[in-house]
Scaffold this motif. Structure first.
Motif, PDB file in Angstrom:
ATOM      1  N   SER A   1       1.218  -1.154   0.414  1.00  0.00           N
ATOM      2  CA  SER A   1      -0.126  -0.517   0.119  1.00  0.00           C
ATOM      3  C   SER A   1       1.192   1.432  -0.040  1.00  0.00           C
ATOM      4  N   LEU A   2       2.292   0.836   0.318  1.00  0.00           N
ATOM      5  CA  LEU A   2       3.246   2.157  -0.162  1.00  0.00           C
ATOM      6  C   LEU A   2       3.214   2.386  -1.555  1.00  0.00           C
ATOM      7  N   LEU A   3       3.025   1.847  -2.300  1.00  0.00           N
ATOM      8  CA  LEU A   3       3.039   2.337  -3.329  1.00  0.00           C
ATOM      9  C   LEU A   3       1.042   3.458  -3.625  1.00  0.00           C
ATOM     10  N   TYR A   4       1.542   4.608  -4.651  1.00  0.00           N
ATOM     11  CA  TYR A   4       0.933   5.341  -4.327  1.00  0.00           C
ATOM     12  C   TYR A   4      -0.275   4.763  -6.273  1.00  0.00           C
ATOM     13  N   PHE A   5      -1.303   5.242  -5.152  1.00  0.00           N
ATOM     14  CA  PHE A   5      -2.460   4.424  -6.748  1.00  0.00           C
ATOM     15  C   PHE A   5      -2.756   6.177  -6.782  1.00  0.00           C
ATOM     16  N   LEU A   6      -3.785   5.955  -8.156  1.00  0.00           N
ATOM     17  CA  LEU A   6      -4.610   7.324  -8.738  1.00  0.00           C
ATOM     18  C   LEU A   6      -5.909   7.082  -8.794  1.00  0.00           C
ATOM     19  N   ILE A   7      -6.118   7.847  -8.358  1.00  0.00           N
ATOM     20  CA  ILE A   7      -7.938   8.613  -7.856  1.00  0.00           C
ATOM     21  C   ILE A   7      -8.166  10.149  -9.044  1.00  0.00           C
ATOM     22  N   ASP A   8      -9.432  10.179 -10.160  1.00  0.00           N
ATOM     23  CA  ASP A   8      -9.576  10.186 -11.100  1.00  0.00           C
ATOM     24  C   ASP A   8      -7.298  11.145 -11.822  1.00  0.00           C
ATOM     25  N   ASP A   9      -6.887  10.258 -11.634  1.00  0.00           N
ATOM     26  CA  ASP A   9      -5.877  11.279 -12.574  1.00  0.00           C
ATOM     27  C   ASP A   9      -4.611  11.874 -11.446  1.00  0.00           C
ATOM     28  N   ILE A  10      -5.361  11.264  -9.575  1.00  0.00           N
ATOM     29  CA  ILE A  10      -4.536  12.771  -8.463  1.00  0.00           C
ATOM     30  C   ILE A  10      -3.742  11.272  -8.466  1.00  0.00           C
ATOM     31  N   PRO A  11      -2.382  11.492  -7.684  1.00  0.00           N
ATOM     32  CA  PRO A  11      -1.898  10.363  -6.914  1.00  0.00           C
ATOM     33  C   PRO A  11      -2.255  10.354  -5.712  1.00  0.00           C
ATOM     34  N   CYS A  12      -2.327   9.104  -4.887  1.00  0.00           N
ATOM     35  CA  CYS A  12      -2.655   9.158  -3.937  1.00  0.00           C
ATOM     36  C   CYS A  12      -2.087   8.056  -2.589  1.00  0.00           C
ATOM     37  N   SER A  13      -1.999   7.794  -1.940  1.00  0.00           N
ATOM     38  CA  SER A  13      -1.943   7.124  -0.839  1.00  0.00           C
ATOM     39  C   SER A  13      -2.124   6.635   0.480  1.00  0.00           C
ATOM     40  N   ASP A  14      -2.231   6.122   1.307  1.00  0.00           N
ATOM     41  CA  ASP A  14      -2.638   5.648   2.438  1.00  0.00           C
ATOM     42  C   ASP A  14      -2.490   6.103   3.961  1.00  0.00           C
ATOM     43  N   TYR A  15      -1.533   7.352   3.694  1.00  0.00           N
ATOM     44  CA  TYR A  15      -1.768   7.573   4.774  1.00  0.00           C
ATOM     45  C   TYR A  15      -2.193   8.628   5.778  1.00  0.00           C
ATOM     46  N   GLY A  16      -3.473   9.018   4.520  1.00  0.00           N
ATOM     47  CA  GLY A  16      -4.480   9.726   5.457  1.00  0.00           C
ATOM     48  C   GLY A  16      -5.471   9.221   6.280  1.00  0.00           C
ATOM     49  N   VAL A  17      -5.079   7.585   5.255  1.00  0.00           N
ATOM     50  CA  VAL A  17      -6.655   6.930   6.183  1.00  0.00           C
ATOM     51  C   VAL A  17      -6.400   6.666   7.300  1.00  0.00           C
ATOM     52  N   PHE A  18      -4.754   6.430   7.221  1.00  0.00           N
ATOM     53  CA  PHE A  18      -4.000   5.494   8.548  1.00  0.00           C
ATOM     54  C   PHE A  18      -4.633   6.613   9.690  1.00  0.00           C
ATOM     55  N   VAL A  19      -4.374   8.123   9.321  1.00  0.00           N
ATOM     56  CA  VAL A  19      -4.121   9.097   9.660  1.00  0.00           C
ATOM     57  C   VAL A  19      -5.220   9.133  10.315  1.00  0.00           C
ATOM     58  N   ALA A  20      -6.176   8.963   9.585  1.00  0.00           N
ATOM     59  CA  ALA A  20      -7.941   9.319   9.672  1.00  0.00           C
ATOM     60  C   ALA A  20      -8.672   8.133  10.882  1.00  0.00           C
ATOM     61  N   THR A  21      -7.913   6.548  10.497  1.00  0.00           N
ATOM     62  CA  THR A  21      -8.275   6.095  11.727  1.00  0.00           C
ATOM     63  C   THR A  21      -7.607   6.414  13.072  1.00  0.00           C
ATOM     64  N   TYR A  22      -6.049   6.076  13.078  1.00  0.00           N
ATOM     65  CA  TYR A  22      -5.808   6.565  14.344  1.00  0.00           C
ATOM     66  C   TYR A  22      -6.680   8.024  14.974  1.00  0.00           C
ATOM     67  N   ALA A  23      -6.959   8.988  14.297  1.00  0.00           N
ATOM     68  CA  ALA A  23      -7.612  10.387  14.939  1.00  0.00           C
ATOM     69  C   ALA A  23      -8.696   9.640  15.918  1.00  0.00           C
ATOM     70  N   GLU A  24      -9.750   8.457  14.802  1.00  0.00           N
ATOM     71  CA  GLU A  24     -11.264   8.278  15.486  1.00  0.00           C
ATOM     72  C   GLU A  24     -11.244   7.052  16.390  1.00  0.00           C
ATOM     73  N   PHE A  25     -10.314   6.429  16.495  1.00  0.00           N
ATOM     74  CA  PHE A  25      -9.704   5.103  17.177  1.00  0.00           C
ATOM     75  C   PHE A  25      -9.787   6.229  18.397  1.00  0.00           C
ATOM     76  N   LEU A  26      -8.194   7.348  18.315  1.00  0.00           N
ATOM     77  CA  LEU A  26      -7.809   7.533  19.757  1.00  0.00           C
ATOM     78  C   LEU A  26      -9.024   9.023  20.248  1.00  0.00           C
ATOM     79  N   SER A  27      -9.796   8.851  19.596  1.00  0.00           N
ATOM     80  CA  SER A  27     -11.123  10.486  20.301  1.00  0.00           C
ATOM     81  C   SER A  27     -12.260   9.494  20.412  1.00  0.00           C
ATOM     82  N   ASP A  28     -12.327   8.121  20.523  1.00  0.00           N
ATOM     83  CA  ASP A  28     -13.665   7.890  20.904  1.00  0.00           C
ATOM     84  C   ASP A  28     -12.794   6.908  21.765  1.00  0.00           C
ATOM     85  N   GLY A  29     -11.660   6.757  22.487  1.00  0.00           N
ATOM     86  CA  GLY A  29     -11.142   6.370  23.905  1.00  0.00           C
ATOM     87  C   GLY A  29     -10.755   5.292  23.275  1.00  0.00           C
ATOM     88  N   LEU A  30     -10.285   4.726  22.568  1.00  0.00           N
ATOM     89  CA  LEU A  30      -9.825   3.352  21.844  1.00  0.00           C
ATOM     90  C   LEU A  30      -8.795   3.389  21.857  1.00  0.00           C
TER      91      LEU A  30
END
Length: 163
Positions: free
Chosen positions: A114-143
């Motif tokens: 997943s460290l390889l970038y993928f394209l969404i509408d010709d824009i390079p993306c990665s999973d970093y943002g997904v993991f940051v959002a997920t970490y924040a969601e777990f922590l804000s829920d006290g998990l």
């Protein structure tokens, strides 16, 4: 755990979540400022020594800059919720003393493919943002953040549906 909603003063929060871009490209981490403990906890979905060197520079700047900002903004004088001077983590330190940086280990990491970038509408993306959002969601829920089992493709779909 009490995160800070946008627009509220920092002295009313226990923690402040700071998504941080580490290398001016696609690598994001979650820095959690734990005010009462005078720590910055760093949650990185790709912890490698090369990344940590670059990351350390950005987070170290934050750990040094933050106390100066808090002092100049009158943060330490706000005692309606917390008397900062009596907290053990603040005793024996002047107000501009840097926050301690802690790199959190044992958390779910991105799969190597997943460290390889993928394209969404010709824009390079990665999973970093997904993991940051997920970490924040777990922590804000006290998990606790799990050590594995975070499937980025499923989370991308979930967050897309929420939007």
């Amino acid at each position: 755990m009490f995160g800070i909603p946008a627009g509220l003063p920092w002295h009313l929060a226990d923690e402040v979540y700071v998504p941080t871009n580490c290398n001016e490209e696609f690598h994001w981490v979650l820095a959690v400022v734990v005010l009462k403990e005078r720590h910055i906890k760093v949650y990185d979905s790709m912890s490698s020594s090369r990344t940590n060197r670059k990351l350390c520079a950005k987070i170290q700047k934050l750990s040094t800059m933050l106390p100066k900002y808090l002092e100049s903004s009158g943060f330490f004088e706000q005692k309606d919720r917390t008397n900062w001077s009596v907290l053990e983590s603040y005793q024996g330190k002047n107000k501009s003393h840097s926050f301690e940086v802690i790199h959190v280990t044992g958390i779910a990491q991105q799969a190597s493919n997943s460290l390889l970038y993928f394209l969404i509408d010709d824009i390079p993306c990665s999973d970093y943002g997904v993991f940051v959002a997920t970490y924040a969601e777990f922590l804000s829920d006290g998990l606790q953040i799990p050590s594995d089992g975070i499937i980025s493709q499923s989370l991308r779909l979930r967050y897309a549906l929420l939007l």
